[in-house]
Design a protein around this motif. Structure first.
Motif, mmCIF file in Angstrom:
data_model
loop_
_atom_site.group_PDB
_atom_site.id
_atom_site.type_symbol
_atom_site.label_atom_id
_atom_site.label_comp_id
_atom_site.label_asym_id
_atom_site.label_seq_id
_atom_site.Cartn_x
_atom_site.Cartn_y
_atom_site.Cartn_z
ATOM 1 N N ALA A 62 0.824 -1.209 0.000
ATOM 2 C CA ALA A 62 0.000 0.000 0.000
ATOM 3 C C ALA A 62 0.857 1.258 0.000
ATOM 4 C CB ALA A 62 -0.925 0.003 1.221
ATOM 5 N N ILE A 63 0.264 2.323 -0.548
ATOM 6 C CA ILE A 63 0.849 3.663 -0.505
ATOM 7 C C ILE A 63 -0.134 4.522 0.273
ATOM 8 C CG2 ILE A 63 1.648 5.649 -1.833
ATOM 9 C CD1 ILE A 63 1.963 3.635 -4.218
ATOM 10 N N LEU A 64 0.320 5.082 1.392
ATOM 11 C CA LEU A 64 -0.562 5.797 2.303
ATOM 12 C C LEU A 64 -0.180 7.262 2.444
ATOM 13 C CD1 LEU A 64 -0.501 3.202 5.245
ATOM 14 C CD2 LEU A 64 -2.055 3.247 3.280
ATOM 15 N N ASP A 65 -1.076 8.141 2.028
ATOM 16 C CA ASP A 65 -0.914 9.559 2.324
ATOM 17 C C ASP A 65 -1.067 9.698 3.838
ATOM 18 O OD1 ASP A 65 -0.854 12.322 2.346
ATOM 19 O OD2 ASP A 65 -2.751 12.570 1.295
ATOM 20 N N PHE A 87 3.907 -1.381 3.452
ATOM 21 C CA PHE A 87 3.367 -0.108 2.974
ATOM 22 C C PHE A 87 4.424 0.970 2.994
ATOM 23 C CE2 PHE A 87 2.341 -0.609 7.459
ATOM 24 C CZ PHE A 87 2.779 0.576 8.023
ATOM 25 N N VAL A 88 4.120 2.026 2.230
ATOM 26 C CA VAL A 88 4.968 3.204 2.092
ATOM 27 C C VAL A 88 4.117 4.410 2.463
ATOM 28 C CG1 VAL A 88 6.160 4.662 0.405
ATOM 29 C CG2 VAL A 88 6.316 2.175 0.224
ATOM 30 N N PHE A 89 4.667 5.312 3.248
ATOM 31 C CA PHE A 89 3.987 6.572 3.527
ATOM 32 C C PHE A 89 4.311 7.561 2.432
ATOM 33 C CE2 PHE A 89 4.360 5.092 8.031
ATOM 34 C CZ PHE A 89 3.004 5.080 8.326
ATOM 35 N N SER A 90 3.342 8.385 2.080
ATOM 36 C CA SER A 90 3.523 9.458 1.112
ATOM 37 C C SER A 90 3.171 10.764 1.817
ATOM 38 C CB SER A 90 2.587 9.204 -0.077
ATOM 39 O OG SER A 90 2.596 10.286 -0.957
ATOM 40 N N ASP A 104 10.318 3.390 10.919
ATOM 41 C CA ASP A 104 11.124 2.432 10.161
ATOM 42 C C ASP A 104 10.555 2.166 8.764
ATOM 43 O OD1 ASP A 104 8.862 1.157 11.257
ATOM 44 O OD2 ASP A 104 9.864 -0.792 11.292
ATOM 45 N N ARG A 105 9.398 2.726 8.466
ATOM 46 C CA ARG A 105 8.747 2.501 7.169
ATOM 47 C C ARG A 105 9.286 3.459 6.118
ATOM 48 N NH1 ARG A 105 5.501 -2.126 7.566
ATOM 49 N NH2 ARG A 105 5.299 -2.395 9.806
ATOM 50 N N PRO A 106 9.309 3.012 4.850
ATOM 51 C CA PRO A 106 9.752 3.910 3.780
ATOM 52 C C PRO A 106 8.803 5.106 3.638
ATOM 53 C CG PRO A 106 9.679 1.629 3.020
ATOM 54 C CD PRO A 106 9.024 1.661 4.363
ATOM 55 N N VAL A 107 9.388 6.270 3.358
ATOM 56 C CA VAL A 107 8.621 7.501 3.180
ATOM 57 C C VAL A 107 8.910 8.060 1.791
ATOM 58 C CG1 VAL A 107 8.222 9.848 4.012
ATOM 59 C CG2 VAL A 107 8.664 8.003 5.657
ATOM 60 N N LEU A 108 7.855 8.251 1.020
ATOM 61 C CA LEU A 108 7.939 8.846 -0.303
ATOM 62 C C LEU A 108 7.644 10.332 -0.148
ATOM 63 C CD1 LEU A 108 8.188 8.252 -3.363
ATOM 64 C CD2 LEU A 108 5.708 7.915 -3.379
ATOM 65 N N GLN A 109 8.653 11.146 -0.393
ATOM 66 C CA GLN A 109 8.534 12.596 -0.227
ATOM 67 C C GLN A 109 7.858 13.207 -1.451
ATOM 68 O OE1 GLN A 109 9.726 14.652 2.440
ATOM 69 N NE2 GLN A 109 8.648 16.249 1.345
ATOM 70 N N ALA A 113 9.255 11.363 -8.179
ATOM 71 C CA ALA A 113 9.383 10.868 -9.548
ATOM 72 C C ALA A 113 9.064 9.372 -9.554
ATOM 73 C CB ALA A 113 10.804 11.102 -10.055
ATOM 74 N N GLN A 114 8.831 8.836 -10.735
ATOM 75 C CA GLN A 114 8.486 7.428 -10.877
ATOM 76 C C GLN A 114 9.582 6.527 -10.290
ATOM 77 O OE1 GLN A 114 7.567 6.252 -14.919
ATOM 78 N NE2 GLN A 114 6.168 4.692 -14.172
ATOM 79 N N HIS A 115 10.824 6.883 -10.512
ATOM 80 C CA HIS A 115 11.935 6.104 -9.974
ATOM 81 C C HIS A 115 11.882 6.072 -8.437
ATOM 82 C CE1 HIS A 115 15.973 4.474 -9.503
ATOM 83 N NE2 HIS A 115 16.188 5.431 -8.633
ATOM 84 N N ASP A 116 11.567 7.204 -7.821
ATOM 85 C CA ASP A 116 11.470 7.270 -6.351
ATOM 86 C C ASP A 116 10.383 6.340 -5.844
ATOM 87 O OD1 ASP A 116 13.415 9.307 -6.357
ATOM 88 O OD2 ASP A 116 11.872 10.852 -6.574
ATOM 89 N N LEU A 117 9.239 6.345 -6.514
ATOM 90 C CA LEU A 117 8.131 5.480 -6.124
ATOM 91 C C LEU A 117 8.553 4.019 -6.192
ATOM 92 C CD1 LEU A 117 5.164 4.897 -5.416
ATOM 93 C CD2 LEU A 117 4.649 5.090 -7.869
ATOM 94 N N LYS A 118 9.173 3.650 -7.291
ATOM 95 C CA LYS A 118 9.606 2.254 -7.449
ATOM 96 C C LYS A 118 10.568 1.858 -6.339
ATOM 97 C CE LYS A 118 11.920 -1.056 -10.339
ATOM 98 N NZ LYS A 118 12.830 -1.312 -11.431
ATOM 99 N N GLN A 119 11.545 2.701 -6.058
ATOM 100 C CA GLN A 119 12.536 2.377 -5.032
ATOM 101 C C GLN A 119 11.895 2.195 -3.658
ATOM 102 O OE1 GLN A 119 15.617 1.416 -5.722
ATOM 103 N NE2 GLN A 119 14.944 1.714 -7.824
ATOM 104 N N LYS A 120 10.960 3.052 -3.306
ATOM 105 C CA LYS A 120 10.301 2.948 -1.994
ATOM 106 C C LYS A 120 9.438 1.696 -1.910
ATOM 107 C CE LYS A 120 12.100 6.653 -0.290
ATOM 108 N NZ LYS A 120 13.093 6.613 0.768
ATOM 109 N N LEU A 121 8.744 1.357 -2.997
ATOM 110 C CA LEU A 121 7.931 0.141 -3.004
ATOM 111 C C LEU A 121 8.803 -1.102 -2.877
ATOM 112 C CD1 LEU A 121 5.287 1.064 -5.727
ATOM 113 C CD2 LEU A 121 4.884 0.797 -3.260
#
Length: 129
Positions: A62-65, A87-90, A104-109, A113-121
């Motif tokens: 999941a990607i969670l705002d 899951f990843v926080f956005s 400890d969870r990945p955070v998408l700032q 960019a698409q590359h950032d999303l892929k890396q966090k997932l």
């Protein structure tokens, strides 16, 4: 192998729950995830809808705002954690805005960019739950 195919990596076929209340960001996430070969669950723009999706849908990740329509996303994060779903926080506020128990969870700032999303997932999947 084309660019989109190389971006997919280990994400193809995953069912991704998207919880995001900003329509433009939600559409952007959906487009990026489809490029990766993912299936989008939702998107959910409200906390109640997201909790229902976690309970009733098959979700792989999941990607969670962090702030959804003025409500904290943590009940959804806790429900995912209880089911061992990564899951990843956005967020636009960075990792400082994340509750200590989830640091400890990945955070998408945002913006991302698409590359950032892929890396966090991929990071979330590697870390498991």
């Amino acid at each position: 192998m084309d660019v989109i195919e190389s971006l997919a990596g280990d994400l193809s076929g995953l069912r991704v729950l998207v919880v995001e209340d900003e329509a433009a960001i939600s559409l952007l996430l959906e487009d990026m995830l489809l490029d990766f070969g993912c299936e989008v669950v939702g998107p959910s723009a409200r906390l109640a809808a997201a909790l229902e999706a976690v309970e009733k849908e098959k979700v792989d990740i999941a990607i969670l705002d962090v702030n959804v329509a003025g409500e904290s996303i943590y009940p959804v994060a806790e429900a995912l954690q209880a089911r061992s779903i990564p899951f990843v926080f956005s967020t636009g506020y960075g990792s400082q805005g994340i509750k200590d128990s989830f640091r400890d969870r990945p955070v998408l700032q945002k913006p991302f960019a698409q590359h950032d999303l892929k890396q966090k997932l991929l990071q979330a999947r590697r870390n498991g739950d």
